[in-house]
Motif scaffolding. Sequence first.
Motif, PDB file in Angstrom:
ATOM      1  N   MET A  26       0.828  -1.206   0.000  1.00  0.00           N
ATOM      2  CA  MET A  26       0.000   0.000   0.000  1.00  0.00           C
ATOM      3  C   MET A  26       0.863   1.256   0.000  1.00  0.00           C
ATOM      4  O   MET A  26       0.519   2.248  -0.640  1.00  0.00           O
ATOM      5  N   PHE A  27       1.996   1.234   0.695  1.00  0.00           N
ATOM      6  CA  PHE A  27       2.944   2.346   0.615  1.00  0.00           C
ATOM      7  C   PHE A  27       3.376   2.538  -0.842  1.00  0.00           C
ATOM      8  O   PHE A  27       3.422   3.655  -1.354  1.00  0.00           O
ATOM      9  N   THR A  28       3.685   1.437  -1.502  1.00  0.00           N
ATOM     10  CA  THR A  28       4.108   1.462  -2.896  1.00  0.00           C
ATOM     11  C   THR A  28       2.992   1.978  -3.793  1.00  0.00           C
ATOM     12  O   THR A  28       3.226   2.802  -4.683  1.00  0.00           O
ATOM     13  N   PHE A  29       1.761   1.520  -3.547  1.00  0.00           N
ATOM     14  CA  PHE A  29       0.625   1.983  -4.347  1.00  0.00           C
ATOM     15  C   PHE A  29       0.376   3.478  -4.123  1.00  0.00           C
ATOM     16  O   PHE A  29       0.140   4.219  -5.075  1.00  0.00           O
ATOM     17  N   HIS A  30       0.465   3.908  -2.889  1.00  0.00           N
ATOM     18  CA  HIS A  30       0.298   5.333  -2.559  1.00  0.00           C
ATOM     19  C   HIS A  30       1.359   6.165  -3.284  1.00  0.00           C
ATOM     20  O   HIS A  30       1.064   7.222  -3.849  1.00  0.00           O
ATOM     21  N   GLN A  31       2.578   5.678  -3.278  1.00  0.00           N
ATOM     22  CA  GLN A  31       3.679   6.342  -3.975  1.00  0.00           C
ATOM     23  C   GLN A  31       3.377   6.412  -5.481  1.00  0.00           C
ATOM     24  O   GLN A  31       3.574   7.455  -6.112  1.00  0.00           O
ATOM     25  N   LEU A  32       2.874   5.328  -6.044  1.00  0.00           N
ATOM     26  CA  LEU A  32       2.528   5.284  -7.460  1.00  0.00           C
ATOM     27  C   LEU A  32       1.462   6.330  -7.785  1.00  0.00           C
ATOM     28  O   LEU A  32       1.587   7.078  -8.755  1.00  0.00           O
ATOM     29  N   ILE A  33       0.428   6.402  -6.971  1.00  0.00           N
ATOM     30  CA  ILE A  33      -0.648   7.368  -7.209  1.00  0.00           C
ATOM     31  C   ILE A  33      -0.118   8.800  -7.055  1.00  0.00           C
ATOM     32  O   ILE A  33      -0.372   9.656  -7.899  1.00  0.00           O
ATOM     33  N   ASN A  34       0.641   9.060  -5.986  1.00  0.00           N
ATOM     34  CA  ASN A  34       1.174  10.418  -5.772  1.00  0.00           C
ATOM     35  C   ASN A  34       2.097  10.859  -6.897  1.00  0.00           C
ATOM     36  O   ASN A  34       2.083  12.020  -7.294  1.00  0.00           O
ATOM     37  N   GLN A  35       2.913   9.946  -7.408  1.00  0.00           N
ATOM     38  CA  GLN A  35       3.863  10.329  -8.454  1.00  0.00           C
ATOM     39  C   GLN A  35       3.230  10.404  -9.836  1.00  0.00           C
ATOM     40  O   GLN A  35       3.799  11.018 -10.733  1.00  0.00           O
ATOM     41  N   THR A  36       2.064   9.802 -10.001  1.00  0.00           N
ATOM     42  CA  THR A  36       1.448   9.809 -11.330  1.00  0.00           C
ATOM     43  C   THR A  36       0.190  10.654 -11.430  1.00  0.00           C
ATOM     44  O   THR A  36      -0.145  11.115 -12.514  1.00  0.00           O
ATOM     45  N   SER A  37      -0.525  10.866 -10.304  1.00  0.00           N
ATOM     46  CA  SER A  37      -1.764  11.634 -10.429  1.00  0.00           C
ATOM     47  C   SER A  37      -2.137  12.445  -9.196  1.00  0.00           C
ATOM     48  O   SER A  37      -3.223  13.011  -9.153  1.00  0.00           O
ATOM     49  N   GLY A  38      -1.302  12.523  -8.201  1.00  0.00           N
ATOM     50  CA  GLY A  38      -1.624  13.291  -7.001  1.00  0.00           C
ATOM     51  C   GLY A  38      -2.440  12.476  -6.015  1.00  0.00           C
ATOM     52  O   GLY A  38      -2.356  11.260  -5.999  1.00  0.00           O
ATOM     53  N   SER A  39      -3.242  13.116  -5.188  1.00  0.00           N
ATOM     54  CA  SER A  39      -3.979  12.391  -4.146  1.00  0.00           C
ATOM     55  C   SER A  39      -5.236  11.700  -4.663  1.00  0.00           C
ATOM     56  O   SER A  39      -5.782  10.829  -4.010  1.00  0.00           O
ATOM     57  N   GLU A  40      -5.689  12.090  -5.835  1.00  0.00           N
ATOM     58  CA  GLU A  40      -6.860  11.443  -6.421  1.00  0.00           C
ATOM     59  C   GLU A  40      -6.403  10.301  -7.312  1.00  0.00           C
ATOM     60  O   GLU A  40      -5.483  10.447  -8.115  1.00  0.00           O
ATOM     61  N   VAL A  41      -7.041   9.146  -7.171  1.00  0.00           N
ATOM     62  CA  VAL A  41      -6.701   7.990  -7.992  1.00  0.00           C
ATOM     63  C   VAL A  41      -7.290   8.206  -9.381  1.00  0.00           C
ATOM     64  O   VAL A  41      -8.497   8.418  -9.519  1.00  0.00           O
ATOM     65  N   ASN A  42      -6.447   8.194 -10.394  1.00  0.00           N
ATOM     66  CA  ASN A  42      -6.918   8.345 -11.772  1.00  0.00           C
ATOM     67  C   ASN A  42      -7.479   7.004 -12.226  1.00  0.00           C
ATOM     68  O   ASN A  42      -6.740   6.094 -12.589  1.00  0.00           O
ATOM     69  N   LEU A  43      -8.794   6.873 -12.206  1.00  0.00           N
ATOM     70  CA  LEU A  43      -9.441   5.610 -12.540  1.00  0.00           C
ATOM     71  C   LEU A  43      -9.275   5.233 -14.005  1.00  0.00           C
ATOM     72  O   LEU A  43      -9.425   4.058 -14.357  1.00  0.00           O
ATOM     73  N   ASP A  44      -8.912   6.189 -14.847  1.00  0.00           N
ATOM     74  CA  ASP A  44      -8.691   5.886 -16.259  1.00  0.00           C
ATOM     75  C   ASP A  44      -7.467   5.008 -16.473  1.00  0.00           C
ATOM     76  O   ASP A  44      -7.349   4.362 -17.513  1.00  0.00           O
ATOM     77  N   VAL A  45      -6.551   4.992 -15.522  1.00  0.00           N
ATOM     78  CA  VAL A  45      -5.335   4.177 -15.670  1.00  0.00           C
ATOM     79  C   VAL A  45      -5.270   3.034 -14.661  1.00  0.00           C
ATOM     80  O   VAL A  45      -4.257   2.345 -14.587  1.00  0.00           O
ATOM     81  N   ARG A  46      -6.308   2.823 -13.899  1.00  0.00           N
ATOM     82  CA  ARG A  46      -6.396   1.680 -12.984  1.00  0.00           C
ATOM     83  C   ARG A  46      -7.140   0.556 -13.681  1.00  0.00           C
ATOM     84  O   ARG A  46      -7.873   0.777 -14.647  1.00  0.00           O
ATOM     85  N   SER A  47      -7.026  -0.627 -13.141  1.00  0.00           N
ATOM     86  CA  SER A  47      -7.706  -1.773 -13.740  1.00  0.00           C
ATOM     87  C   SER A  47      -9.212  -1.658 -13.531  1.00  0.00           C
ATOM     88  O   SER A  47      -9.662  -0.970 -12.612  1.00  0.00           O
TER      89      SER A  47
END
Length: 181
Positions: free
Chosen positions: A108-129
Motif C-alpha cells: 500500500m505504501f508502494t501503491f500510494h507512492q505510485l498514485i502520488n507520483q502519477t496523479s496526485g492524491s486522487e486515484v486516476n481511474l482511467d489508468v487503474r484496472s
Amino acid sequence: MRNATVAALIYEFLFDVYRLLDAEREYNCWLPDEHGVLREAFNHWYTSCWEWSTSVLEEAGATKALISKRETKSNIRGPFSYPVMTLDECHRADFSKFETFDNYCYAMFTFHQLINQTSGSEVNLDVRSPRFLEAVASEDDIFLIEGTHCVRFKSHRFGDKVMTHWRREMPVRTFRRKDSA
C-alpha cells in the motif's frame, strides 16, 4: 480495519506494467531472458514508484528481471523486467503466502507512492484496472469513494494505519513470503 488484499494490489501493479508496455510499445526494448528468448522489456527507469512495484511483482513471481551481462558483474540491478503471467493468471494466482500486514503496508505504501507520483492524491481511474474499485478501493478503509469516477486516499487514515506501522513496527521494509519473515 478493512484492508485490500495483497493479491489485489499485486494485480494492480501488474496491470500498470501491461498498461505502460502497451502505451510505449513502439519505444520498448526487446531483451534476451536467461534462455536467450527475446522479451518485451518493462523499464522502470529507476523511478521509485515503478521500481518498488516491480520489486513486489518480482518477489510474487509475476515478473522476472532481465539481467544484462554487465549487471552480472556488478551489484547494481538494472531497470528491466518482463511479465511471466497474464492478468488472468495473476487474478487466479494464489498469493496467500504474501498476505501479511507487513506486506500489505509495503504494497500500500508502494501503491500510494505510485498514485502520488502519477496523479496526485486522487486515484486516476482511467489508468487503474477495471477491478480496482471493487477489489481495492471498496475493500480498504484508506480510500474515500466519491462516486464511480472519483476515489481519493484518506491521507489521515493512510498515515494512521500504514505509515504508523511502517515507522514503528517494520524495521526491515521488504516484501517477502510468510515463511521467510
